[in-house]
Design a protein around this motif. Structure first.
Motif, PDB file in Angstrom:
ATOM      1  N   LEU A 200      35.132  44.608  17.083  1.00  0.00           N
ATOM      2  CA  LEU A 200      35.995  45.450  17.894  1.00  0.00           C
ATOM      3  C   LEU A 200      35.203  46.578  18.563  1.00  0.00           C
ATOM      4  O   LEU A 200      35.455  46.928  19.721  1.00  0.00           O
ATOM      5  N   SER A 201      34.247  47.148  17.815  1.00  0.00           N
ATOM      6  CA  SER A 201      33.441  48.222  18.396  1.00  0.00           C
ATOM      7  C   SER A 201      32.596  47.692  19.557  1.00  0.00           C
ATOM      8  O   SER A 201      32.470  48.351  20.599  1.00  0.00           O
ATOM      9  N   LEU A 202      32.036  46.497  19.409  1.00  0.00           N
ATOM     10  CA  LEU A 202      31.256  45.901  20.489  1.00  0.00           C
ATOM     11  C   LEU A 202      32.153  45.499  21.660  1.00  0.00           C
ATOM     12  O   LEU A 202      31.756  45.588  22.813  1.00  0.00           O
ATOM     13  N   LEU A 203      33.368  45.058  21.342  1.00  0.00           N
ATOM     14  CA  LEU A 203      34.311  44.650  22.379  1.00  0.00           C
ATOM     15  C   LEU A 203      34.811  45.860  23.169  1.00  0.00           C
ATOM     16  O   LEU A 203      34.940  45.816  24.393  1.00  0.00           O
ATOM     17  N   PHE A 204      35.060  46.961  22.454  1.00  0.00           N
ATOM     18  CA  PHE A 204      35.606  48.154  23.089  1.00  0.00           C
ATOM     19  C   PHE A 204      34.540  48.921  23.877  1.00  0.00           C
ATOM     20  O   PHE A 204      34.703  49.230  25.051  1.00  0.00           O
ATOM     21  N   TRP A 205      33.435  49.224  23.229  1.00  0.00           N
ATOM     22  CA  TRP A 205      32.370  50.019  23.855  1.00  0.00           C
ATOM     23  C   TRP A 205      31.157  49.923  22.951  1.00  0.00           C
ATOM     24  O   TRP A 205      31.210  50.370  21.801  1.00  0.00           O
TER      25      TRP A 205
ATOM     26  N   THR B  13      28.424  51.382  22.522  1.00  0.00           N
ATOM     27  CA  THR B  13      27.892  52.603  21.927  1.00  0.00           C
ATOM     28  C   THR B  13      28.715  53.016  20.707  1.00  0.00           C
ATOM     29  O   THR B  13      28.202  53.673  19.795  1.00  0.00           O
ATOM     30  N   ALA B  14      29.997  52.607  20.649  1.00  0.00           N
ATOM     31  CA  ALA B  14      30.839  52.923  19.497  1.00  0.00           C
ATOM     32  C   ALA B  14      30.305  52.260  18.226  1.00  0.00           C
ATOM     33  O   ALA B  14      30.567  52.734  17.115  1.00  0.00           O
TER      34      ALA B  14
ATOM     35  N   LEU C 288      17.645  47.672  18.410  1.00  0.00           N
ATOM     36  CA  LEU C 288      18.032  46.327  18.833  1.00  0.00           C
ATOM     37  C   LEU C 288      19.151  46.384  19.863  1.00  0.00           C
ATOM     38  O   LEU C 288      19.107  45.709  20.901  1.00  0.00           O
ATOM     39  N   LEU C 289      20.155  47.212  19.616  1.00  0.00           N
ATOM     40  CA  LEU C 289      21.283  47.307  20.535  1.00  0.00           C
ATOM     41  C   LEU C 289      20.885  47.942  21.858  1.00  0.00           C
ATOM     42  O   LEU C 289      21.422  47.604  22.918  1.00  0.00           O
ATOM     43  N   SER C 290      19.921  48.851  21.819  1.00  0.00           N
ATOM     44  CA  SER C 290      19.529  49.566  23.035  1.00  0.00           C
ATOM     45  C   SER C 290      18.739  48.699  24.006  1.00  0.00           C
ATOM     46  O   SER C 290      18.489  49.111  25.144  1.00  0.00           O
ATOM     47  N   GLU C 291      18.352  47.487  23.584  1.00  0.00           N
ATOM     48  CA  GLU C 291      17.590  46.608  24.469  1.00  0.00           C
ATOM     49  C   GLU C 291      18.353  46.276  25.745  1.00  0.00           C
ATOM     50  O   GLU C 291      17.759  45.971  26.772  1.00  0.00           O
ATOM     51  N   GLY C 292      19.666  46.330  25.674  1.00  0.00           N
ATOM     52  CA  GLY C 292      20.468  46.030  26.865  1.00  0.00           C
ATOM     53  C   GLY C 292      20.827  47.259  27.670  1.00  0.00           C
ATOM     54  O   GLY C 292      21.661  47.180  28.572  1.00  0.00           O
ATOM     55  N   GLY C 293      20.209  48.405  27.353  1.00  0.00           N
ATOM     56  CA  GLY C 293      20.536  49.633  28.051  1.00  0.00           C
ATOM     57  C   GLY C 293      21.718  50.340  27.427  1.00  0.00           C
ATOM     58  O   GLY C 293      22.230  49.937  26.377  1.00  0.00           O
TER      59      GLY C 293
END
Length: 302
Positions: free
Chosen positions: A46-51, A53-54, A152-157
């Motif tokens: 849900l956090s990835l789906l919503f935003w 950075t959340a 790892l998550l920041s690789e996509g900006g």
């Protein structure tokens, strides 16, 4: 004469261990454990789906809870790590890793370690080396390794838009990291329950078997090849490498956590997750695998 029937009037109360429900070879309350896992995975998705950075808020919260658990567990050996600077520094490390990258993470880690050592000076000489050593160990084990999730998550900006972007390399990396680690735990668990006969480390973790490790290896390689080839657009052999590394590191992470708990004389770090025990009891594999997974994906998958 005292009756041998534990249900007879006046009979002594059985020890708590004796009245615990036997969950068989599974070793846990499966319905509760599965329910808790679904809730946790749901919160992540849900956090990835919503935003995306959340998702960092979940990582930061996990770091804080894990530090609290380690403080509680280490207290069994009269080790008192300073929670406040560890928690604050841990959250800062996650944030700077996500927004500013690896150099900022290294700097934040060094500064937090120095602050911790200065913080402990207020307590005086007695126990300083013991507590400082345990605190720096906690710093590296939890927030430093956990911050690789942010890298790892920041690789996509840092896309400020809301909604899940499946083309985001960072999101894809997180999904791959979680899926391959879950595959290791699941494959090892199933193979261990069904076929486990040869203990891997009977003194450390009696239920962990070589058959379970083989199951982990098969599952991680299969999932690794599938995700790297079809989801990340990389070469199949990178998936094999990723699977092997994940299976080995996840197993080592689980064994290290078991050694810690045996040394501290505790069964679980806490009971914050029904059916699973403490958060650290679930994070052991994730913390051990995230850094090498980030390294492989960073250099071998464009």
């Amino acid at each position: 004469m005292t009756s041998s029937d534990p249900s007879a009037p006046g009979a002594p109360e059985p020890p708590s261990e004796a009245i615990k429900k036997d969950h068989g070879r599974a070793g846990r309350d499966l319905p509760t454990a599965i329910g808790s896992a679904v809730v946790l995975v749901g919160a992540i998705l849900l956090s990835l789906l919503f935003w995306k950075t959340a998702f960092m808020a979940i990582v930061a919260a996990a770091v804080v809870v894990a530090i609290w658990e380690l403080h509680k567990g280490l207290g069994a050996k009269d080790i008192d790590i300073p929670e406040q600077p560890l928690m604050l520094g841990g959250v800062v490390m996650v944030v700077v890793a996500y927004f500013y990258g690896a150099p900022a993470l290294v700097t934040a880690t060094a500064v937090t370690a120095l602050v911790i050592m200065l913080w402990l000076l207020r307590r005086g000489v007695d126990g300083y080396v013991k507590n400082a050593t345990a605190a720096v160990f906690t710093l590296v084990y939890v927030p430093f390794l956990g911050s690789f999730v942010a890298l790892l998550l920041s690789e996509g900006g840092h896309n400020p838009a809301f909604g899940l972007d499946v083309d985001d390399q960072g999101v894809r990396g997180i999904i791959t990291f979680i899926a391959i680690t879950v595959a290791s735990d699941t494959g090892g668990y199933v193979a261990g329950v069904l076929f486990g006969k040869h203990p891997m480390a009977p003194v450390i973790s009696p239920k962990k078997s070589w058959e379970g490790f083989a199951g982990s290896m098969v599952a991680t390689i299969a999932v690794g090849v599938w995700l790297v080839s079809s989801f990340l657009g990389g070469d199949w052999w990178v998936g094999v490498l990723l699977g092997v590394i994940a299976a080995v590191m996840a197993t080592l992470g689980d064994l290290c956590e078991s050694v810690m708990k045996r040394d501290l004389g505790i069964k679980d770090m806490s009971q914050v997750i029904p059916g699973h025990g403490g958060l650290m009891d679930r994070l052991d594999s994730l913390l051990a695998t995230v850094a090498p997974i980030w390294l492989v994906l960073y250099y071998l998958v464009s």
